[in-house]
Design an enzyme around this catalytic site. Structure first.
Site, PDB file in Angstrom:
ATOM      1  N   ASP A 194       0.834  -1.194   0.000  1.00 51.99           N
ATOM      2  CA  ASP A 194       0.000   0.000   0.000  1.00 51.99           C
ATOM      3  C   ASP A 194       0.878   1.257   0.000  1.00 51.99           C
ATOM      4  O   ASP A 194       1.860   1.328   0.753  1.00 51.99           O
ATOM      5  CB  ASP A 194      -0.880  -0.025   1.266  1.00 51.99           C
ATOM      6  N   GLU A 250       2.003  -0.430  -4.885  1.00 52.64           N
ATOM      7  CA  GLU A 250       1.032   0.564  -5.329  1.00 52.64           C
ATOM      8  C   GLU A 250       1.787   1.880  -5.449  1.00 52.64           C
ATOM      9  O   GLU A 250       2.060   2.548  -4.452  1.00 52.64           O
ATOM     10  CB  GLU A 250      -0.109   0.709  -4.312  1.00 52.64           C
TER      11      GLU A 250
HETATM   12  C1  NOJ Z   1      -4.378   2.901  -1.024  1.00 52.37           C
HETATM   13  C2  NOJ Z   1      -5.524   1.978  -0.789  1.00 52.37           C
HETATM   14  O1  NOJ Z   1      -5.766   1.253  -1.967  1.00 52.37           O
HETATM   15  C3  NOJ Z   1      -6.675   2.839  -0.366  1.00 52.37           C
HETATM   16  O2  NOJ Z   1      -7.881   2.121  -0.351  1.00 52.37           O
HETATM   17  C4  NOJ Z   1      -6.346   3.437   0.978  1.00 52.37           C
HETATM   18  O3  NOJ Z   1      -7.374   4.324   1.349  1.00 52.37           O
HETATM   19  C5  NOJ Z   1      -5.031   4.215   0.929  1.00 52.37           C
HETATM   20  N1  NOJ Z   1      -4.002   3.515   0.225  1.00 52.37           N
HETATM   21  C6  NOJ Z   1      -4.518   4.485   2.325  1.00 52.37           C
HETATM   22  O4  NOJ Z   1      -4.085   3.307   2.922  1.00 52.37           O
END
Ligand code: NOJ
Length: 509
Positions: A194, A250
């Site tokens: 993440d 990500e």
């Molecule tokens: C990316 C995640 O995919 C999202 O759903 C989340 O709100 C943010 N990161 C914060 O963790």
């Protein structure tokens, strides 16, 4: 030559809260997923990615983790997790879990201790009088700083319930290495990281340019060079386990070149290619993303939807008079994506052709973005509505009968349930199954790269060995290139013309 499994895998994202609820509390859970593994195996995906199921007060749907080594009772138990992994493996499905290293929950014992004044260095606390230490804004709206009762401020790039860790503290490193091992020992095949371009912030925490909020450009907040050292250490851990364990980051950035820095040979295996998801329905835009990606990425990935963005059926149909165009384009985009070299990430429900749910009542909305923007931004609940599996009414087999799902499902979803689509050869579900089967059939038989073939400007024609993929983004039908037969079309392809908003795979000897 045998390539590692993840290089050309099709991975299916499970947003755990919305996939299948076995316990009857209206929220999806691990036993629910376990019960649907035959569906996923039959669909033809290679792996599942589970969004966070760890202990959490759910201020951000589980991306606020209070205990990185336990399952939240809402989702089940560690024993349920172990059983899910074992069953998934029996079905030939690998399991990727989400890891959230940028921030914890404000209920995490470390943050609770920090609020008591103990070990504050594990988070980012600053003295700064009555004004926040800098101009940084939370991604969810409002300032990225919250003041504690004793006067100090702490940093949260997301909700105040998600305090950012201080990665300059070695205890944070040690903790996450241990968390990785905890899940690797339980048999996971990989991690989705993440906010992988977060973690480190520039020394001195200088003000950010306005563009920063979109994760673009040179930034004191995102993509700091120090972060790469973290992934080098994580890679060593992953490599020390047998069985090709992997990690995908990500990473939101504006260039494929920047993205490629995260997937150097001693760092992450993959990163999400959001440029593909951000591209409009345009042959020129798609061609540019494909060229940039293949030029810069050794392990390309492709993704059209996830739990943070408007579903692509809706995106592609935005503002168009014909309500079926979005779905036609979504099906065509899938064929294009599955024909490209690399791996593809699907989001639950796209195989049913689900659109974004735009008319959720305000009182049902749970995404912190909705509340933090004072209701001016809808947030991401519209792509998180629980899946319709079967039946004529809510909860459509998502949960035991009589259960109210955590977000209401539209009445139109009766026609979109998996059960309804399963035996209809023209359904989107049948189309996904056929496309995934056809892709499996080609596995190992296609060259790594692709060759562009000449086409009308509004069309994309590319060839990989015996496979030619054609996509028509224009408004007129276009003549097909030479081929001996059509392998699969996103819509019927008859004669020698490819209709608008359609893609096909052609067998070309
Ligand atoms: C990316 C995640 O995919 C999202 O759903 C989340 O709100 C943010 N990161 C914060 O963790």
């Amino acid at each position: 030559m045998k390539i590692p499994w993840w290089r050309d895998a099709v991975v299916y994202e499970i947003y755990v809260r919305s996939f299948a609820d076995a316990s009857g509390d209206g929220v999806g859970d691990l036993p629910g997923i376990r019960g649907r593994l035959p569906y996923l195996a039959d669909l033809g995906v290679d792996a599942i990615w589970l969004t966070p199921f760890y202990r959490s007060p759910m201020a951000d749907g589980g991306y606020d983790v209070a205990d990185y080594r336990d399952v939240d009772p809402l989702f089940g138990t560690l024993a349920d997790f172990d059983a899910l992994v074992a069953d998934a493996h029996t079905h030939g499905l690998r399991v990727i879990v989400d890891i959230v290293p940028n921030h914890s929950s404000s209920e995490h014992p470390w943050f609770r201790a920090a609020l008591r004044g103990e070990n504050r260095d594990r988070y980012v606390f600053r003295d700064s009088g009555d004004l926040p230490p800098n101009n940084w804004q939370s991604t969810f709206g409002g300032p990225a700083w919250t003041r504690t009762p004793d006067g100090q401020w702490y940093l949260h790039l997301f909700a105040p319930e998600q305090p950012d860790f201080n990665w300059r503290d070695p205890r944070v490193h040690a903790e996450f290495l241990d968390v990785l091992r905890f899940w690797l020992d339980r048999g996971v095949d990989g991690f989705r990281i993440d906010v992988a371009m977060g973690l480190y912030k520039a020394e001195g925490l200088p003000d950010a340019p306005a563009t920063d909020q979109a994760f673009k450009g040179e930034s004191p907040i995102w993509g700091r060079p120090e972060v790469h050292e973290v992934y080098r250490r994580w890679r060593e851990v992953l490599d020390s386990y047998p069985g090709e364990r992997m990690a995908i980051g990500e990473v939101w950035t504006d260039s494929a070149e920047d993205l490629a820095r995260y997937v150097r040979p001693d760092e992450l295996h993959q990163s999400f290619n959001f440029a593909w998801l951000e591209a409009p329905w345009s042959a020129t835009a798609f061609r540019k993303v494909i060229d940039d990606t293949l030029a810069d990425m050794t392990a390309p990935t492709w993704v059209l939807s996830n739990h943070d963005v408007v579903r692509h059926v809706t995106r592609y149909g935005e503002g168009l008079p014909n309500s079926t165009t979005g779905l036609a384009r979504a099906r065509a985009a899938l064929l294009a994506m599955l024909a490209l070299p690399g791996s593809a990430y699907l989001y639950q429900g796209e195989e049913l052709g689900l659109p974004e749910v735009r008319d959720l009542p305000a009182e049902a909305r749970q995404d912190p973005i909705f509340a933090r923007s004072g209701g001016t931004l809808p947030g991401r609940d519209g792509c998180r509505v629980p899946l319709p599996w079967s039946g004529q009414e809510q909860p459509y087999g998502f949960a035991p009968e009589g259960t109210a799902p955590w977000l209401p499902q539209p009445v139109e979803w009766t026609a979109l349930s998996a059960e309804r689509q399963a035996d209809d050869p023209g359904s989107t579900l049948s189309f996904y199954r056929q496309a995934l089967r056809a892709r499996r059939g080609l596995r190992g038989a296609l060259p790594d790269g692709l060759t562009w073939l000449e086409s009308e400007e509004d069309a994309l024609f590319f060839r990989r060995g015996a496979l030619t993929c054609v996509v028509n983004c224009g408004v007129e039908a276009v003549p097909l290139p030479p081929h001996d037969h059509v392998v699969i079309g996103s819509a019927p392809v008859e004669g020698h013309l490819l209709p608008p908003d359609t893609a096909a795979w052609l067998h070309t000897p």
